[in-house]
Design an enzyme around this catalytic site. Structure first.
Site, mmCIF file in Angstrom:
data_model
loop_
_atom_site.group_PDB
_atom_site.id
_atom_site.type_symbol
_atom_site.label_atom_id
_atom_site.label_comp_id
_atom_site.label_asym_id
_atom_site.label_seq_id
_atom_site.Cartn_x
_atom_site.Cartn_y
_atom_site.Cartn_z
ATOM 1 N N ILE A 181 2.371 -30.804 -47.532
ATOM 2 C CA ILE A 181 2.813 -30.835 -48.932
ATOM 3 C C ILE A 181 1.914 -29.926 -49.784
ATOM 4 C CG2 ILE A 181 3.382 -32.322 -50.894
ATOM 5 C CD1 ILE A 181 3.602 -34.650 -48.841
ATOM 6 N N SER A 198 2.534 -42.953 -52.185
ATOM 7 C CA SER A 198 3.651 -43.090 -51.237
ATOM 8 C C SER A 198 4.492 -44.307 -51.566
ATOM 9 C CB SER A 198 3.061 -43.251 -49.838
ATOM 10 O OG SER A 198 4.045 -43.686 -48.933
ATOM 11 N N TYR A 205 -3.080 -47.402 -43.557
ATOM 12 C CA TYR A 205 -2.752 -46.174 -44.301
ATOM 13 C C TYR A 205 -2.131 -46.538 -45.661
ATOM 14 C CZ TYR A 205 0.495 -42.655 -46.016
ATOM 15 O OH TYR A 205 1.204 -41.828 -46.841
ATOM 16 N N LYS A 257 -3.446 -46.168 -49.882
ATOM 17 C CA LYS A 257 -2.720 -45.635 -51.047
ATOM 18 C C LYS A 257 -2.726 -46.658 -52.186
ATOM 19 C CE LYS A 257 -1.862 -41.650 -49.349
ATOM 20 N NZ LYS A 257 -2.601 -40.496 -49.885
ATOM 21 N N TYR A 307 5.658 -40.609 -53.243
ATOM 22 C CA TYR A 307 6.647 -39.841 -52.495
ATOM 23 C C TYR A 307 7.486 -40.763 -51.620
ATOM 24 C CZ TYR A 307 2.708 -36.449 -52.868
ATOM 25 O OH TYR A 307 1.660 -35.678 -53.264
ATOM 26 N N ASN A 362 10.449 -39.897 -48.493
ATOM 27 C CA ASN A 362 10.206 -39.272 -47.179
ATOM 28 C C ASN A 362 10.347 -37.745 -47.246
ATOM 29 O OD1 ASN A 362 10.643 -42.112 -46.594
ATOM 30 N ND2 ASN A 362 10.745 -41.503 -44.452
ATOM 31 N N ASN A 411 5.570 -38.591 -34.985
ATOM 32 C CA ASN A 411 5.919 -39.978 -35.301
ATOM 33 C C ASN A 411 7.148 -40.021 -36.175
ATOM 34 O OD1 ASN A 411 3.560 -41.389 -34.220
ATOM 35 N ND2 ASN A 411 2.436 -40.202 -35.749
HETATM 36 N N1 UFG Z 1 12.886 -43.099 -36.579
HETATM 37 C C1 UFG Z 1 13.625 -43.158 -35.415
HETATM 38 N N2 UFG Z 1 13.190 -42.460 -34.340
HETATM 39 C C2 UFG Z 1 12.040 -41.721 -34.352
HETATM 40 C C3 UFG Z 1 11.279 -41.681 -35.551
HETATM 41 C C4 UFG Z 1 11.734 -42.381 -36.649
HETATM 42 O O1 UFG Z 1 14.674 -43.794 -35.366
HETATM 43 O O2 UFG Z 1 11.681 -41.138 -33.330
HETATM 44 C C5 UFG Z 1 13.373 -43.845 -37.764
HETATM 45 C C6 UFG Z 1 12.395 -44.891 -38.256
HETATM 46 O O3 UFG Z 1 12.606 -46.090 -37.556
HETATM 47 C C7 UFG Z 1 12.765 -44.954 -39.719
HETATM 48 C C8 UFG Z 1 13.210 -43.554 -40.075
HETATM 49 O O4 UFG Z 1 13.507 -42.923 -38.822
HETATM 50 O O5 UFG Z 1 13.852 -45.797 -39.874
HETATM 51 C C9 UFG Z 1 12.153 -42.746 -40.785
HETATM 52 O O6 UFG Z 1 10.941 -42.836 -40.068
HETATM 53 P P1 UFG Z 1 9.686 -41.891 -40.339
HETATM 54 O O7 UFG Z 1 8.648 -42.210 -39.318
HETATM 55 O O8 UFG Z 1 10.152 -40.477 -40.435
HETATM 56 O O9 UFG Z 1 9.175 -42.286 -41.806
HETATM 57 P P2 UFG Z 1 8.831 -43.736 -42.413
HETATM 58 O O10 UFG Z 1 9.962 -44.117 -43.293
HETATM 59 O O11 UFG Z 1 8.385 -44.657 -41.355
HETATM 60 O O12 UFG Z 1 7.624 -43.405 -43.380
HETATM 61 C C10 UFG Z 1 6.313 -43.217 -42.907
HETATM 62 C C11 UFG Z 1 5.339 -43.875 -43.873
HETATM 63 C C12 UFG Z 1 5.316 -43.187 -45.188
HETATM 64 C C13 UFG Z 1 5.035 -41.775 -44.983
HETATM 65 C C14 UFG Z 1 6.084 -41.204 -44.081
HETATM 66 C C15 UFG Z 1 5.837 -39.760 -43.806
HETATM 67 O O13 UFG Z 1 5.683 -45.213 -44.044
HETATM 68 O O14 UFG Z 1 4.297 -43.713 -46.007
HETATM 69 O O15 UFG Z 1 6.062 -41.880 -42.832
HETATM 70 O O16 UFG Z 1 4.641 -39.598 -43.121
HETATM 71 F F1 UFG Z 1 5.040 -41.132 -46.190
#
Ligand code: UFG
Length: 334
Positions: free
Chosen positions: A13, A125, A150, A154, A174, A176, A195
């Protein structure tokens, strides 16, 4: 207000924000210890912006080194990105997160107080909401216990900023962030197995990962998969520039939190389908079990950002997912 210290300015970012700052005639002074990025990003930023940038390889917890930068440059405001952000890792190594994210913020604020710099935009976040009672979620919602260390860093970060009355703070929560700069010269750098959803999608499409697993299809949502508010990183970067304007125009402000999202929620399957359609790619994926700690659904009430900052998202999901894929393709040649 001209000179903006950007901590973590070579990160995902941070780098996009540096571009928007220059576009808006600010002078960014970047510090970054390269813990989650690489020095090549500096050259790419210089190429996009056609300018020479001030950069220091400094750890945010190193007070004396920070003081040197504040002595050398007349800093008008700080945008503070430098922090660790991997949710899963923070559960395994909580102290790594508390030490870097909290000590880093404290060291920065201590230095700002010494040098009488009061203006700061903080990288927060939507994770501070935990599992919200309802969506769209607005800034007045109670912040529940965060799901990870984490997330807690925040929440604590916002508390510290609120306690420091000498500051004029805008804390941007923020949702996503995804996508990449249209030049495909900067974007999110992959570090091991991603991840997050979109980097995992693009790496699967590129053949780096064999298959994407959708984490759970039995949630109480329209297709059973989790809902998030995905926001283009270029729009997000622009929100930081608008936050600086707010700070300038409201010198008496102490602490303001503002959601940065589009206001639209999309399911995981909608993201996959849109990615396939926009980029004309078939993605190898299957449904797997839920990922522990995932929030079922969250999306932003982004009306405060419009009211206070005059900001709203400009780029839609198609543009987000096209730019993410272009960035993945460009990475092959980097
Ligand atoms: N997901 C999948 N398969 C994957 C990865 C993710 O189905 O391989 C799903 C997750 O279960 C979720 C959605 O996609 O439903 C989004 O997941 P992300 O990991 O991309 O993001 P999150 O919503 O979990 O957010 C996390 C933290 C935030 C942070 C963000 C970006 O909770 O604080 O990651 O780093 F900002």
């Amino acid at each position: 207000m001209r000179n903006i210290l950007v901590t973590g300015g070579l990160g995902y970012i941070g780098s996009h924000t540096v571009v928007e700052l220059i576009k808006n005639n600010y002078t960014p002074i970047i510090i970054d210890n390269l813990s989650n990025t690489e020095i090549a990003v500096l050259e790419r930023l210089e190429s996009i912006t056609n300018s020479k940038l001030d950069y220091y390889n400094i750890d945010i917890c190193n007070g004396p080194a920070l003081s040197e930068v504040f002595s050398k440059h007349q800093i008008d405001a700080v945008i503070h990105f430098a922090a660790f952000k991997a949710v899963g890792e923070s559960v395994e190594k909580p102290l790594k997160y508390y030490i870097n994210n909290i000590n880093g913020l404290n060291t920065l604020l201590d230095t700002m107080e010494t040098f009488k710099v009061k203006n700061i935009v903080f990288s927060s976040s939507c994770t501070v909401y935990g599992e919200p009672d309802s969506s769209p979620v607005n800034e007045a919602a109670v912040t529940k216990k965060a799901n990870s260390p984490y997330g807690r860093t925040k929440q604590i970060g916002e508390d510290i900023l609120q306690d420091c009355k000498f500051l004029n703070t805008v804390s941007l929560r923020y949702f996503n962030p995804i996508g990449a700069h249209p030049s495909s010269k900067i974007g999110e750098l992959p570090l091991g197995v991603p991840n997050n959803l979109v980097p995992f999608i693009t790496q699967t499409a590129a053949g780096i990962r064999e298959k994407l697993t959708v984490f759970g299809s039995d949630y109480n949502t329209k297709d059973g998969t989790c809902v998030r508010d995905y926001i283009h990183v270029v729009d997000l970067a622009d929100a930081h520039v608008k936050a600086l304007t707010f700070i300038k125009e409201n010198p008496e402000n102490k602490f303001e939190v503002i959601n940065i999202g589009t206001g639209n929620g999309f399911t995981v399957l909608e993201i996959i389908n849109t990615f396939e359609k926009v980029n004309n790619i078939k993605l190898n994926y299957s449904i797997g079990p839920r990922r522990p700690g995932d929030v079922e659904k969250v999306w932003a009430d982004a009306s405060k950002a419009k009211l206070k900052l005059g900001w709203e998202a400009q780029l839609d999901l198609n543009e987000m997912l096209a730019s993410s894929w272009n960035w993945q393709l460009a990475l092959k040649n980097k």
